[in-house]
Design a protein around this motif. Sequence first.
Motif, short mmCIF file in Angstrom:
data_model
loop_
_atom_site.label_atom_id
_atom_site.label_comp_id
_atom_site.label_asym_id
_atom_site.label_seq_id
_atom_site.Cartn_x
_atom_site.Cartn_y
_atom_site.Cartn_z
N VAL A 1 0.86 -1.18 0.00
CA VAL A 1 0.00 0.00 0.00
C VAL A 1 0.90 1.24 0.00
CG1 VAL A 1 -2.00 -1.06 1.10
CG2 VAL A 1 -0.18 -0.10 2.53
N GLY A 2 0.29 2.40 -0.24
CA GLY A 2 1.06 3.64 -0.28
C GLY A 2 0.52 4.69 0.67
N PRO A 3 0.55 4.44 2.00
CA PRO A 3 0.05 5.43 2.94
C PRO A 3 0.83 6.74 2.83
CG PRO A 3 1.33 3.76 4.09
CD PRO A 3 1.14 3.28 2.69
N MET A 4 0.11 7.85 2.92
CA MET A 4 0.69 9.16 2.65
C MET A 4 1.22 9.83 3.91
SD MET A 4 0.12 9.95 -0.68
CE MET A 4 -0.34 11.64 -0.93
N ALA A 5 2.43 10.38 3.77
CA ALA A 5 2.97 11.30 4.75
C ALA A 5 3.36 12.57 3.99
CB ALA A 5 4.17 10.69 5.45
N LEU A 6 4.01 13.51 4.65
CA LEU A 6 4.57 14.67 3.98
C LEU A 6 6.07 14.73 4.28
CD1 LEU A 6 1.89 17.47 4.39
CD2 LEU A 6 2.86 16.65 2.25
N CYS A 7 6.88 14.79 3.26
CA CYS A 7 8.31 14.97 3.42
C CYS A 7 8.60 16.47 3.33
CB CYS A 7 9.07 14.21 2.35
SG CYS A 7 8.95 12.41 2.52
N TYR A 8 9.52 16.94 4.17
CA TYR A 8 9.81 18.38 4.19
C TYR A 8 11.29 18.62 4.43
CZ TYR A 8 9.91 17.89 9.32
OH TYR A 8 10.22 17.50 10.61
N ARG A 9 11.77 19.75 3.94
CA ARG A 9 13.16 20.16 4.09
C ARG A 9 13.30 20.97 5.38
NH1 ARG A 9 17.19 19.84 -0.37
NH2 ARG A 9 18.19 21.51 0.83
N ALA B 1 14.83 28.32 7.84
CA ALA B 1 15.08 29.63 7.23
C ALA B 1 13.83 30.48 7.18
CB ALA B 1 15.64 29.43 5.82
N ALA B 2 12.67 29.83 7.07
CA ALA B 2 11.40 30.56 6.99
C ALA B 2 10.77 30.77 8.36
CB ALA B 2 10.43 29.82 6.09
N GLY B 3 11.45 30.38 9.41
CA GLY B 3 10.95 30.59 10.76
C GLY B 3 9.89 29.59 11.21
N LEU B 4 9.82 28.45 10.56
CA LEU B 4 8.87 27.41 10.93
C LEU B 4 9.57 26.36 11.79
CD1 LEU B 4 7.03 26.85 7.52
CD2 LEU B 4 6.19 28.12 9.51
N PRO B 5 8.82 25.63 12.61
CA PRO B 5 9.43 24.56 13.41
C PRO B 5 9.99 23.47 12.51
CG PRO B 5 7.04 24.44 13.53
CD PRO B 5 7.37 25.72 12.86
N GLU C 1 15.41 32.36 -1.05
CA GLU C 1 15.25 32.76 -2.44
C GLU C 1 15.26 31.54 -3.36
OE1 GLU C 1 17.34 35.71 -5.76
OE2 GLU C 1 18.15 35.55 -3.72
N GLY C 2 14.27 31.50 -4.24
CA GLY C 2 14.21 30.42 -5.21
C GLY C 2 13.62 29.12 -4.70
N VAL C 3 13.03 29.13 -3.49
CA VAL C 3 12.45 27.92 -2.91
C VAL C 3 10.94 28.07 -2.79
CG1 VAL C 3 12.37 26.37 -0.91
CG2 VAL C 3 14.56 27.36 -1.64
N ALA C 4 10.19 27.16 -3.40
CA ALA C 4 8.73 27.15 -3.33
C ALA C 4 8.27 26.26 -2.19
CB ALA C 4 8.14 26.67 -4.65
N TRP C 5 7.00 26.39 -1.85
CA TRP C 5 6.43 25.60 -0.77
C TRP C 5 6.34 24.12 -1.14
CZ3 TRP C 5 5.83 24.78 4.03
CH2 TRP C 5 4.76 24.05 4.56
N THR C 6 5.88 23.84 -2.37
CA THR C 6 5.70 22.45 -2.79
C THR C 6 6.05 22.31 -4.26
OG1 THR C 6 4.18 20.57 -2.69
CG2 THR C 6 3.26 22.69 -3.39
N ASP C 7 6.11 21.09 -4.73
CA ASP C 7 6.61 20.84 -6.08
C ASP C 7 5.63 21.22 -7.18
OD1 ASP C 7 4.97 18.69 -5.21
OD2 ASP C 7 5.81 17.36 -6.73
N SER C 8 4.34 20.94 -6.98
CA SER C 8 3.40 21.11 -8.09
C SER C 8 1.97 21.16 -7.59
CB SER C 8 3.54 19.94 -9.08
OG SER C 8 3.18 18.72 -8.45
N ALA C 9 1.11 21.79 -8.40
CA ALA C 9 -0.32 21.77 -8.09
C ALA C 9 -0.87 20.35 -8.20
CB ALA C 9 -1.07 22.71 -9.05
N LYS D 1 1.56 29.68 2.74
CA LYS D 1 1.57 31.13 2.56
C LYS D 1 2.50 31.80 3.58
CE LYS D 1 -3.19 31.19 0.77
NZ LYS D 1 -4.59 31.60 1.03
N GLN D 2 2.51 31.27 4.81
CA GLN D 2 3.44 31.78 5.81
C GLN D 2 4.89 31.52 5.38
OE1 GLN D 2 2.55 30.31 9.80
NE2 GLN D 2 0.37 30.15 9.27
N PHE D 3 5.11 30.35 4.86
CA PHE D 3 6.45 29.99 4.40
C PHE D 3 6.91 30.94 3.30
CE2 PHE D 3 9.13 27.80 1.30
CZ PHE D 3 10.14 27.29 2.10
N LYS D 4 6.02 31.23 2.37
CA LYS D 4 6.38 32.08 1.23
C LYS D 4 6.89 33.45 1.66
CE LYS D 4 4.43 34.16 -2.97
NZ LYS D 4 3.21 34.41 -3.75
#
Length: 427
Positions: A146-154, A160-164, A194-202, A186-189
């Motif tokens: 199966v492919g249970p979903m998580a979120l991977c994050y940098r 750098a964006a002030g998030l935990p 510079e040059g880093v988006a929140w996520t890869d794609s719509a 939106k907070q991250f943005k």
Amino acid sequence: MAAAAIGAGLLAGCASDKDSNTGAAGGDSEGKTVITVGLFGTFGFQEAGLYEEYEKLNPKVKIEQTVIERNENYYPQLLTRLASNSGLADIQAIEVANIAEVVRTQSDKFVDLGKADGVNKDDYFPWKWNQATHPEGKTIGLGTDVGPMALCYRKDHFEAAGLPTDREEVAKLWAGDWNEYIEVGKQFKEKAPEGVAWTDSAGGVYNAVISSSAKRYYDEQGELIYKDNPAVKEAWDLAAEAATEGLTDKKQQFTKPWDKAMNNGTFATISCPPWMLGYIQDKGGEKAKGKWDVAQAPKPGNWGGAFLGVPESSRHKEEAIKLAAWLTAPTQQAKLFAERGSFPSTPKSYETPEVADAKHEYFSNAPIGQIFSTAAKGVPTQVIGPKDQIVQENIANTGLLQIDQKGVSPDEAWESAVKTVDNALDE
């Protein structure tokens, strides 16, 4: 040990379109019964040593597999061979996106594995079992993964964006709500490197959101409902908002630009089933080791998975049934996860050390066994339709990609996606 094995296994690429192990289809070799297995992609049975182990337990059996790299090439061939009732392996794999169509139109061509010795329905998630079961009760496939979903994050981008950066604190940012995931974006943005988006794609956002919904494109009666389904509208609206608010890296998943973006670290989050870990590790390389982490997604969802079925035309039907049951049993699924990263469809596997104690060094030693087990247990029972894949791919790759890359309005893009889906379904 499990973490080390998983790290190595998840790096493995797909097999080629050539046979990975050739032999006479169903014939005898050196007095042994030859069981043929037809697969797509990388299931990992051979690489994890499961075939070798089974052959030692059953000295009169020899296993030979054929692998086609991509399911888009494998599945049409499978349908052709089912139609002619020839050329089929003793065991054939079926992708989750195709299982509903096979159950509906080809169930008479497969053995009822629900009645097979050594198969216990209670070993599998009910939703996984039901996906391969005809309304009249015949079960044509046993779930492999199966492919249970998580979120991977940098973590570096979050800091750098002030998030935990702690994975439990990160999960709290969007707990239970995909809308919150967009708001955190939106907070991250506002303070993003510079040059880093929140996520890869719509498209990635859409896939993550819709994968956590029970009803998507069809209802229980097999009728298309995607145009009017509130869950599809919610997923579309959130994905479109991510694009129009400038939260995406405007990439199409599984393309070379997407690979390059992953290597350059130009997005901070991505929806992440277990098999995505290997992809990130492979494309991110050594320079990103320890910068990625894994957190629970806002809602549990499923992206991926497959089944093993035994055609009625199998020349060694009883032996094939025994092998299919053994390969998909909890013990073997736990071993396969430890060696290759395929997440088990059998909850009993989650109690084994291979799963329960699994961590991933590349992803900051994230306890992936626990994270994905928790997600898997919360996956809703999804209604899978015969053409789910066509609908989903056209919504993501025709509709949302136009918003992401061409600036088309969400309303225009939706109309275009619907037209493309309808044309594809009429073919």
